[in-house]
Design an enzyme around this catalytic site. Sequence first.
Site, short mmCIF file in Angstrom:
data_model
loop_
_atom_site.label_atom_id
_atom_site.label_comp_id
_atom_site.label_asym_id
_atom_site.label_seq_id
_atom_site.Cartn_x
_atom_site.Cartn_y
_atom_site.Cartn_z
N ASP A 1 25.74 44.05 19.14
CA ASP A 1 25.81 45.45 19.57
C ASP A 1 26.74 45.67 20.76
O ASP A 1 26.85 46.80 21.26
CB ASP A 1 24.41 45.99 19.88
CG ASP A 1 23.61 46.20 18.60
OD1 ASP A 1 24.20 46.66 17.61
OD2 ASP A 1 22.41 45.88 18.59
N ASP B 1 24.75 47.84 10.26
CA ASP B 1 25.08 48.51 11.52
C ASP B 1 26.33 47.91 12.18
O ASP B 1 27.05 48.57 12.91
CB ASP B 1 23.93 48.41 12.54
CG ASP B 1 22.55 48.49 11.94
OD1 ASP B 1 22.38 48.14 10.76
OD2 ASP B 1 21.61 48.87 12.66
N1 GLY Z 1 21.54 49.74 15.19
C1 GLY Z 1 20.15 49.83 15.19
C2 GLY Z 1 19.63 51.05 14.55
O1 GLY Z 1 20.36 51.82 13.97
O2 GLY Z 1 18.43 51.27 14.66
#
Ligand code: GLY
Length: 385
Positions: free
Chosen positions: A101, A162
């Site tokens: 992330d 993601d």
């Molecule tokens: N990237 C984590 C979510 O969308 O919850």
Amino acid sequence: MKEQPTPCVDRELVLAQLDFCREKVDALLPRFGSSFPAPSSEGLIYPTQEENFDWTTSFFSGMLWLLWEHTGDGKYLDALEPQLHSFYERVEKPGNVDTHDLGFLYSLSCYPAALLRQDRRARDCFLKAADHLLARYFPKAGILQAWGDLNDPANRGRMIIDCLMNLPLLYQAARLTGREEYRSAAYSHAKRAQRYLVRPDDTTFHTFYMDVDTGEPRFGRTAQGYSDSSCWARGQAWGVYGFALSFHHTGDRSFLDTSCRLLDYFLARLPEDGVCYWDLCFTDGDEPRDSSAAAILCCGILELLRHLPLTHPRRGDYEAALHRILASLARDYTTRDTLRADGLLLHGVYSKPDGIGVDECMIWGDYYYMEALFRLLYGTCAYWL
Ligand code: GLY
């Protein structure tokens, strides 16, 4: 989705919504100096996170950047200063960079500072974040591991949809430094995501395990969706937006096709008011909506529309869907008439299976809602490009 007259989101509405966003953010400024709103609200109020450890801390910074660009008001730069400082510190802390992330985190904090303010320190930290992300690349499997320690058996070789939104960090680092390895890792990951996370029926797995020693695909699993075989709405939205961004950065037209396919599936699963349920296996009933997925989807459509030719057969449908979803969010999902709420958008979901942040405000939902409005006014958003 039933045919309805398309409600038009015009300039007046966008400006009025951005005014509303600005008022809400201004009210939060005294509370969040060097601290951050938690990922999701509790009773519509964001708890304070003193530590910069979550994947979501940059969304508030991103909102401040958008407001600074929109208004030119120096108070947003002042508010960004302690936030940026926290990101400078974070990139040096081993435990806090064990995640893919870093893209969300640094593309919305240090990258705009480097790009818009020519800030050298922000640029250096941004590149350090890119190095940490690159360290999560397994060459044999051609993927970036999403979560946790690289040797943890529960997470080893696990990629997630993601992550497509974290790839701009690598593409941008390649452009800033001229170093090809950032770009080739991001491109390889996007190709594997396209092959293994996208299913033949144009739905997506949330996560997929690869054997990092042989490079062979293993199996898909959900983490936040309804089931392993269902299609988690936010994941599908990350896919629409993320593949469009990978097209922007690589010129590989197959990413554009994939983005369109995921979008077509998404639009076919929308309920009457155009705002998706938290998993696309639901199209009506009492399950919670996820307004944050709808806001991400709007940004994804807007990025896609920048690249689709005017003659594309679905272009008109995508534009109509964008207007419909955004008008619905503006009309029925904002906190404008809610007495006590920190966030901008009501009715988001963080993780339904874990019972976290259900029917609350999501800080990324707020960010992407603002980004969609900003894109409608200015045509683009440079933070991912
Ligand atoms: N990237 C984590 C979510 O969308 O919850």
